[in-house]
Design a protein around this motif. Structure first.
Motif, PDB file in Angstrom:
ATOM      1  N   GLU A   1       0.837  -1.209   0.000  1.00  0.00           N
ATOM      2  CA  GLU A   1       0.000   0.000   0.000  1.00  0.00           C
ATOM      3  C   GLU A   1       0.868   1.253   0.000  1.00  0.00           C
ATOM      4  OE1 GLU A   1      -3.272   2.001  -0.614  1.00  0.00           O
ATOM      5  OE2 GLU A   1      -3.434  -0.153  -0.364  1.00  0.00           O
ATOM      6  N   SER A   2       2.060   1.170   0.656  1.00  0.00           N
ATOM      7  CA  SER A   2       2.953   2.338   0.710  1.00  0.00           C
ATOM      8  C   SER A   2       3.374   2.753  -0.702  1.00  0.00           C
ATOM      9  CB  SER A   2       4.193   2.025   1.558  1.00  0.00           C
ATOM     10  OG  SER A   2       4.874   0.898   1.033  1.00  0.00           O
ATOM     11  N   LYS A   3       3.617   1.773  -1.573  1.00  0.00           N
ATOM     12  CA  LYS A   3       4.003   2.098  -2.947  1.00  0.00           C
ATOM     13  C   LYS A   3       2.819   2.690  -3.701  1.00  0.00           C
ATOM     14  CE  LYS A   3       6.092   0.597  -7.196  1.00  0.00           C
ATOM     15  NZ  LYS A   3       6.955  -0.358  -7.879  1.00  0.00           N
ATOM     16  N   LEU A   4       1.628   2.134  -3.484  1.00  0.00           N
ATOM     17  CA  LEU A   4       0.427   2.644  -4.154  1.00  0.00           C
ATOM     18  C   LEU A   4       0.166   4.092  -3.747  1.00  0.00           C
ATOM     19  CD1 LEU A   4      -1.953  -0.450  -3.849  1.00  0.00           C
ATOM     20  CD2 LEU A   4      -0.511   0.191  -5.786  1.00  0.00           C
TER      21      LEU A   4
ATOM     22  N   ARG B   1      -4.691   5.665  -5.888  1.00  0.00           N
ATOM     23  CA  ARG B   1      -6.121   5.794  -5.520  1.00  0.00           C
ATOM     24  C   ARG B   1      -6.755   7.079  -6.064  1.00  0.00           C
ATOM     25  NH1 ARG B   1      -6.912   0.554  -3.973  1.00  0.00           N
ATOM     26  NH2 ARG B   1      -5.419  -0.102  -2.424  1.00  0.00           N
ATOM     27  N   GLN B   2      -5.915   8.033  -6.495  1.00  0.00           N
ATOM     28  CA  GLN B   2      -6.449   9.287  -7.054  1.00  0.00           C
ATOM     29  C   GLN B   2      -6.574   9.213  -8.584  1.00  0.00           C
ATOM     30  OE1 GLN B   2      -3.953   9.709  -4.309  1.00  0.00           O
ATOM     31  NE2 GLN B   2      -5.932   9.664  -3.276  1.00  0.00           N
TER      32      GLN B   2
ATOM     33  N   ALA C   1      -6.582  -9.026 -10.299  1.00  0.00           N
ATOM     34  CA  ALA C   1      -6.761  -8.163  -9.129  1.00  0.00           C
ATOM     35  C   ALA C   1      -5.482  -8.122  -8.294  1.00  0.00           C
ATOM     36  CB  ALA C   1      -7.927  -8.675  -8.298  1.00  0.00           C
ATOM     37  N   GLY C   2      -5.077  -6.904  -7.898  1.00  0.00           N
ATOM     38  CA  GLY C   2      -3.894  -6.733  -7.066  1.00  0.00           C
ATOM     39  C   GLY C   2      -2.606  -6.529  -7.847  1.00  0.00           C
ATOM     40  N   ASP C   3      -2.711  -6.524  -9.193  1.00  0.00           N
ATOM     41  CA  ASP C   3      -1.518  -6.339 -10.019  1.00  0.00           C
ATOM     42  C   ASP C   3      -1.334  -4.875 -10.416  1.00  0.00           C
ATOM     43  OD1 ASP C   3      -1.091  -9.060  -9.925  1.00  0.00           O
ATOM     44  OD2 ASP C   3      -1.655  -9.439 -12.013  1.00  0.00           O
ATOM     45  N   LEU C   4      -0.095  -4.398 -10.313  1.00  0.00           N
ATOM     46  CA  LEU C   4       0.296  -3.078 -10.809  1.00  0.00           C
ATOM     47  C   LEU C   4       1.024  -3.356 -12.122  1.00  0.00           C
ATOM     48  CD1 LEU C   4       0.473  -0.003 -10.114  1.00  0.00           C
ATOM     49  CD2 LEU C   4       2.729  -0.498  -9.158  1.00  0.00           C
ATOM     50  N   VAL C   5       0.498  -2.821 -13.213  1.00  0.00           N
ATOM     51  CA  VAL C   5       0.977  -3.202 -14.545  1.00  0.00           C
ATOM     52  C   VAL C   5       1.393  -1.978 -15.344  1.00  0.00           C
ATOM     53  CG1 VAL C   5       0.394  -4.542 -16.612  1.00  0.00           C
ATOM     54  CG2 VAL C   5      -0.800  -5.021 -14.472  1.00  0.00           C
TER      55      VAL C   5
END
Length: 96
Positions: free
Chosen positions: A16-19, A25-26, A69-73
């Motif tokens: 979550e820190s990286k997100l 989220r914005q 779901a849960g992947d940053l691509v």
């Protein structure tokens, strides 16, 4: 875990820190039902899948990258591919 296949970079379950650092989220959201369609990236896209399952087939080959779901691509600018969505997608995205 970071993987890069066919120019597509996938990070599984980033913290979550990286997100938050990226401001994910914005970012605007986009979604689609199960479907299959061609797509070309005019700009680099980074996206974070909240839901869904997709096989992405870059043009010119039989290989694919599966994301969910849960992947940053990260998709490179100029890539043409086909999206095969098996589970409806809900994602945050950003073009650069």
């Amino acid at each position: 875990m970071n993987i890069e296949v066919l120019g597509i970079k996938v990070e599984k379950n980033p913290p979550e820190s990286k997100l938050s650092q990226l401001g994910v989220r914005q970012w605007p959201k986009w979604g689609c039902p199960p479907s299959k369609f061609p797509w070309t990236y005019d700009a680099k896209e980074t996206c974070y899948l909240l839901d869904g399952k997709v096989k992405v087939y870059p043009d010119g080959g039989k290989e694919f990258v599966e994301i969910g779901a849960g992947d940053l691509v990260e998709f490179p600018k100029g890539m043409s591919c086909t999206w095969e969505v098996s589970v409806a997608v809900d994602k945050h995205y950003k073009f650069e």
